[in-house]
Design a protein around this motif. Structure first.
Motif, PDB file in Angstrom:
ATOM      1  N   ASN A 164     -20.418 -42.245   9.141  1.00 40.58           N
ATOM      2  CA  ASN A 164     -20.018 -41.021   8.442  1.00 40.58           C
ATOM      3  C   ASN A 164     -18.654 -40.554   8.950  1.00 40.58           C
TER       4      ASN A 164
ATOM      5  N   PHE B 190     -27.384 -36.013   8.703  1.00 43.59           N
ATOM      6  CA  PHE B 190     -27.084 -37.250   9.435  1.00 43.59           C
ATOM      7  C   PHE B 190     -27.742 -37.242  10.811  1.00 43.59           C
TER       8      PHE B 190
ATOM      9  N   THR C 247     -18.966 -41.942   3.575  1.00 40.92           N
ATOM     10  CA  THR C 247     -20.058 -42.607   4.289  1.00 40.92           C
ATOM     11  C   THR C 247     -20.093 -44.081   3.915  1.00 40.92           C
TER      12      THR C 247
END
Length: 203
Positions: free
Chosen positions: A92, A108, A166
């Motif tokens: 990310n 995340f 991402t």
């Protein structure tokens, strides 16, 4: 006369009392360093070691490998070559000044906790200040490893210019998918991990 006497007596009294007006550090002495706050992020030493239980990669043509780029770790230590990162991995790219990045970071972190060694979650803090990244990591309890891209080398190498970004990397180190649709939530992340990496994180 009284004024002259005060000027003569005052330094003597101060010396007897152990006082000094302004203590100057010895010439050449460094000022005491301000203690640095401990990093909220994990160390990067594990990034180039394969996860304990690597997941099988879904069928399909392999994509490009990660770019030949070396990034520093937020916690220090040996820089990490992206080509050496062992998949599967979810990478990310974010910055503290990016509202969608801040919105999705907790998801995340939850993904990192649910990964349970089947894949790695890695952050790349890009075009940001150390203080800004540190504060966001502390506020949101982000604990996964964090790489630092002071410019936009990673995005440039991928031919992208978007935040957040991402990247899903399979067990062979190939890029399966790059997502720049905006802030990802738990459901969308789980769907992407299942379709791109073949791992179910919904339970």
């Amino acid at each position: 006369m009284n004024r002259r006497l005060r000027h003569l007596v005052l330094p003597v009294l101060l010396a007897l009392a152990g006082c000094t007006a302004t203590a100057e550090p010895p010439e050449g002495a460094a000022a005491p360093a301000r203690p640095e706050r401990p990093s909220p992020f994990a160390d990067c030493a594990t990034l180039t070691a394969a996860p304990p239980s690597p997941a099988a990669t879904p069928g399909g043509n392999p994509g490009d490998r990660l770019p030949e780029l070396t990034l520093a770790c937020f916690t220090g230590g040996t820089p990490v070559g992206l080509r050496d990162v062992r998949g599967p991995a979810v990478i990310n790219v974010w910055a503290s000044w990016c509202p969608p990045c801040r919105k999705e970071l907790p998801a995340f972190q939850r993904l990192h906790e649910r990964a349970a060694g089947r894949f790695q979650v890695i952050g790349v803090n890009s075009r940001d200040s150390r203080g800004g990244a540190q504060s966001i990591g502390e506020d949101f309890g982000v604990r996964f490893p964090m790489l630092v891209d002071q410019g936009d080398s990673f995005e440039h190498a991928l031919g992208r210019n978007a935040f957040p970004l991402t990247v899903f990397v399979d067990a062979t180190g190939r890029i399966r998918h790059t997502d720049s649709t905006g802030a990802l939530d738990d459901a969308r992340l789980a769907e992407l991990v299942r379709t791109q990496l073949g791992v179910d994180v919904t339970t």
